[in-house]
Design an enzyme around this catalytic site. Structure first.
Site, PDB file in Angstrom:
ATOM      1  N   ASP A  99       0.831  -1.207   0.000  1.00  0.00           N
ATOM      2  CA  ASP A  99       0.000   0.000   0.000  1.00  0.00           C
ATOM      3  C   ASP A  99       0.866   1.258   0.000  1.00  0.00           C
ATOM      4  O   ASP A  99       1.602   1.495   0.956  1.00  0.00           O
ATOM      5  CB  ASP A  99      -0.895  -0.033   1.248  1.00  0.00           C
ATOM      6  CG  ASP A  99      -1.914   1.091   1.271  1.00  0.00           C
ATOM      7  OD1 ASP A  99      -2.137   1.719   0.229  1.00  0.00           O
ATOM      8  OD2 ASP A  99      -2.491   1.335   2.346  1.00  0.00           O
ATOM      9  N   ASP A 281      -2.379   7.102  -6.174  1.00  0.00           N
ATOM     10  CA  ASP A 281      -2.631   6.189  -5.051  1.00  0.00           C
ATOM     11  C   ASP A 281      -2.873   4.758  -5.518  1.00  0.00           C
ATOM     12  O   ASP A 281      -3.818   4.492  -6.252  1.00  0.00           O
ATOM     13  CB  ASP A 281      -3.849   6.704  -4.281  1.00  0.00           C
ATOM     14  CG  ASP A 281      -4.209   5.816  -3.100  1.00  0.00           C
ATOM     15  OD1 ASP A 281      -3.295   5.251  -2.491  1.00  0.00           O
ATOM     16  OD2 ASP A 281      -5.411   5.691  -2.803  1.00  0.00           O
TER      17      ASP A 281
END
Ligand SMILES: *[C@@H]1O[C@H](CO)[C@@H](O)[C@H](O)[C@H]1NC(C)=O
Ligand SMILES: *[C@@H]1O[C@H](CO)[C@@H](O)[C@H](O)[C@H]1NC(C)=O
Ligand SMILES: *[C@@H]1O[C@H](CO)[C@@H](O)[C@H](O)[C@H]1NC(C)=O
Length: 409
Positions: A99, A281
């Site tokens: 992540d 992202d």
């Protein structure tokens, strides 16, 4: 006359409910350029994901409002990249979700932590709440320092590791999260109140890599090239076509707190979003744009909002008339082709769609432009463009890949 554009024919996939294309992590040795590349596995999950568009929006709104939570979990994403990471000595391996939107590394959601002679209990506790909505994830437990192994050649000593004794991160054999985001996202996560160096910070501090840079490559699903890779210390030149073009991190808040860039978007020749700040992202599935821009995109494409998936849907005729989206970042234009604007139809069931529906991956951010956080270039963008997250020089880079123009969807 409009040239007709044909969609690739649909293959039949026997089991789509849960497709785990996990590749065992392997790592190419450090090169003379001081980089190392970690192969990633990919998991495509459908179970429990009701409305991915809404989950994306919730993540974006929480990041925008910085609502006191450190970061928002990528666990709601449809396509999840994983790495096999060793902890301890000798290392036990854990499957961690990779992540860039969070920065702590923690384990223990599935496989328990076994202490070894390199385990050091810091006496601090950790708590991470990924968002504030009821379907968000949290994890808490004890902070340890321990040896982290990506490969025998790439070992980090005394890495802060959260060992979860309580978490509701769901299933899929995930043991925790490998957070490779900016270090300030670790604020407020450890009971002593201090920031904790990320794995990338420590690789650099311990001189395992020459610069604090992360290269991210995702191949679109169903291209035959399964998975993705993380390159520490630089980028993988074999995965890019042309040059990496860099742009400084935006100075506009709150996007500046993340991997934020300034960008404008045109649909064909029509401007739909004037130059403004937003973020890149990996933990967001779609490409989110401010509501006013989204409304322009909807009216230009003629798409209708599909209540089940929360996404825009077009007919085959409308698909054939789609124009490219042009993302201008730092003076360079990145073209997102019509095929790159649609969700892979083989994964329609994973988002609750009908098998032959054509859904667009450009989705509503949930607030109008002007907030200092007007778009999120998520996975659907990053599988078309290689991305480089450069902490040392406070910049983000992009390059074309072999998949920029493919029609795999
Ligand atoms: C920890 O134990 C392993 C064997 O289990 C040994 O190989 C290693 O050298 C030890 N490390 C330290 C720091 O003592
Ligand atoms: C997970 O735990 C957090 C904190 O306890 C809670 O707010 C959230 O609703 C929980 N999520 C789910 C999916 O149960
Ligand atoms: C993708 O297509 C565009 C437009 O035709 C072209 O300019 C670009 O070079 C292509 N990129 C790759 C990597 O093939």
């Amino acid at each position: 006359m409009v040239a007709s554009r044909s969609l690739p024919s649909l293959l039949i996939l026997p089991v789509l409910a849960f497709l785990s294309l996990s590749a065992r992590a392997s790592l190419r040795p450090l090169t003379s350029s001081g980089t190392a590349t970690l192969q990633l596995g990919v998991k495509i999950s459908s179970a429990g994901i009701k409305n991915v568009a809404a989950a994306d929006r919730a993540r974006a709104q929480a990041l925008l409002q910085d609502s006191g939570s450190s970061s928002i979990s990528a666990t709601n994403a449809v396509v999840i990249y994983t790495a096999e990471v060793g902890v301890g000595s000798p290392p036990a391996y854990y499957t961690l979700l990779v992540d860039t939107g969070s920065s702590n590394t923690w384990i223990g959601a599935n496989k328990p932590y076994g202490k070894t002679n390199t385990s050091q209990d810091t006496g601090n506790s950790f708590y991470i709440a990924y968002g504030s909505s009821s379907d968000s994830t949290s994890a808490s437990g004890e902070e340890y320092l321990d040896t982290v192994t990506f490969s025998p050649d790439l070992v980090i000593e005394k890495q802060s590791i959260g060992v979860a004794t309580s978490t509701n991160m769901s299933g899929d054999g995930l043991d925790g999260i490998l957070g490779v985001g900016p270090v300030d996202l670790t604020q407020r996560t450890i009971s002593n109140g201090k920031e904790v160096p990320t794995v990338v910070d420590n690789l650099y501090a311990q001189k395992r890599i020459d610069s604090e840079v992360l290269g991210v490559f995702f191949s679109p699903v169903f291209t035959g090239d399964i998975g993705g890779e993380l390159t520490f210390g630089g980028y993988d030149a074999s995965k890019i076509i042309g040059d990496i073009n860099y742009v400084p991190i935006t100075s506009t808040s709150p996007a500046s707190r993340y991997w934020g860039v300034d960008q404008s978007i045109n649909y064909g020749a029509t401007s739909i979003l004037k130059k403004t700040a937003g973020i890149v992202d990996t933990g967001t599935t779609f490409i989110l744009i401010a509501t006013d821009a989204f409304n322009k995109y909807q009216s230009e494409t003629g798409a209708t909002l599909d209540a089940t998936t929360g996404l825009l849907k077009v007919s085959l005729e409308q698909y054939n008339e789609l124009s490219s989206l042009y993302f201008e970042i730092g003076g360079v234009t990145y073209e997102l082709t019509p095929n790159a604007q649609i969700w892979p139809r083989l994964l329609n069931s994973a988002i609750g769609g009908t098998p032959d529906g054509i859904y667009l991956v450009v989705s509503d951010l949930g607030s109008n432009s002007g907030s200092g956080f007007d778009f999120v270039n998520g996975y659907c963008f990053l599988e078309r463009f290689y991305s480089v997250f450069d902490t040392t020089n406070s910049r983000v880079g992009f390059a074309e890949t072999a998949y920029t123009n493919t029609t795999s969807n």
